[in-house]
Design an enzyme around this catalytic site. Structure first.
Site, PDB file in Angstrom:
ATOM      1  N   TYR A   1      33.642  39.787  32.382  1.00  0.00           N
ATOM      2  CA  TYR A   1      34.078  39.067  33.438  1.00  0.00           C
ATOM      3  C   TYR A   1      33.880  37.407  33.309  1.00  0.00           C
ATOM      4  CZ  TYR A   1      34.627  43.616  35.577  1.00  0.00           C
ATOM      5  OH  TYR A   1      35.007  45.042  35.813  1.00  0.00           O
TER       6      TYR A   1
ATOM      7  N   TYR B   1      29.065  43.140  42.899  1.00  0.00           N
ATOM      8  CA  TYR B   1      30.572  42.719  42.564  1.00  0.00           C
ATOM      9  C   TYR B   1      31.448  42.326  43.651  1.00  0.00           C
ATOM     10  CZ  TYR B   1      29.684  45.138  38.276  1.00  0.00           C
ATOM     11  OH  TYR B   1      29.154  45.530  36.867  1.00  0.00           O
TER      12      TYR B   1
ATOM     13  N   ASP C   1      38.139  32.378  44.147  1.00  0.00           N
ATOM     14  CA  ASP C   1      39.283  31.924  43.754  1.00  0.00           C
ATOM     15  C   ASP C   1      40.306  32.061  44.646  1.00  0.00           C
ATOM     16  OD1 ASP C   1      40.677  35.147  42.803  1.00  0.00           O
ATOM     17  OD2 ASP C   1      38.556  35.008  43.003  1.00  0.00           O
TER      18      ASP C   1
ATOM     19  N   ASN D   1      39.706  40.538  48.390  1.00  0.00           N
ATOM     20  CA  ASN D   1      38.572  41.596  49.079  1.00  0.00           C
ATOM     21  C   ASN D   1      37.358  41.120  49.224  1.00  0.00           C
ATOM     22  OD1 ASN D   1      40.676  43.758  49.166  1.00  0.00           O
ATOM     23  ND2 ASN D   1      40.608  44.422  47.020  1.00  0.00           N
TER      24      ASN D   1
END
Length: 186
Positions: free
Chosen positions: A15, A64, A91, A112
């Site tokens: 990632y 996460y 982001d 989320n």
């Protein structure tokens, strides 16, 4: 005065340079330029740095993206930092690449990580710095896009973009939200 700056992202090398890790990238850039480093602690990689008389506490959650609120809540309490001194850096696919949007509060807008922070803190009354990543994806391909790498033309511009985002974050701490918004929102 203490501030909590939280960069959202996902841990792991797969990632590292993805669009969804823009929050991590902003904090990593600040660390590299100002000679401080992150250490693995409970729920996050953390760092402390003094800047213009302010004590800044940086957090990159290891929970996460979708469980970021756990780390935000923990360090907010652990460091005794009021909600008005918290900045979440994340982001935003609804902003074009290269655009920044600093806001004193707001909705998660389908993000989320922000949804989880809202749920755990029980409020949307915290500042956020949205780092535009664009939305150049076809229907049903959003996950692939946000978890994808920046293309070559954006990678070339990325250092300057991260510098501006870091400047906006530091201005939030030193000049206040209104002045920082005036200087960095486009």
């Amino acid at each position: 005065m203490k501030f909590l700056l939280v960069g959202l992202g996902n841990i792991g090398p797969e990632y590292a340079l993805t669009r969804h890790n823009a929050g991590f990238m902003v904090l990593d850039r600040l660390a590299a330029q100002n000679d401080f480093s992150f250490s693995m602690t409970r729920l996050a990689y953390t760092a402390k740095w003094q800047h213009k008389g302010k004590q800044l506490f940086f957090v990159k959650p290891t929970t996460y993206m979708n469980l970021s609120g756990k780390a935000v809540s923990y360090y907010m309490k652990q460091e005794n930092i009021p909600i008005e001194n918290i900045l979440i850096i994340t982001d935003d696919k609804d902003l074009p690449f290269g655009k920044l949007r600093l806001k004193p509060k707001g909705s998660p807008g389908g993000h989320n990580g922000l949804k989880n922070i809202d749920d755990i803190l029980g409020t949307q009354e915290y500042a956020r710095l949205r780092v535009g990543i664009g939305n150049n994806f076809s229907k049903g391909r959003q996950v692939d896009f946000v978890l994808g790498q920046f293309p070559e033309d954006e990678l070339i511009q990325l250092p300057d973009y991260l510098d501006r985002a870091g400047g906006a974050a530091l201005s939030f701490c030193t000049m206040g939200i209104q002045m920082a918004m005036n200087n960095y929102n486009q």
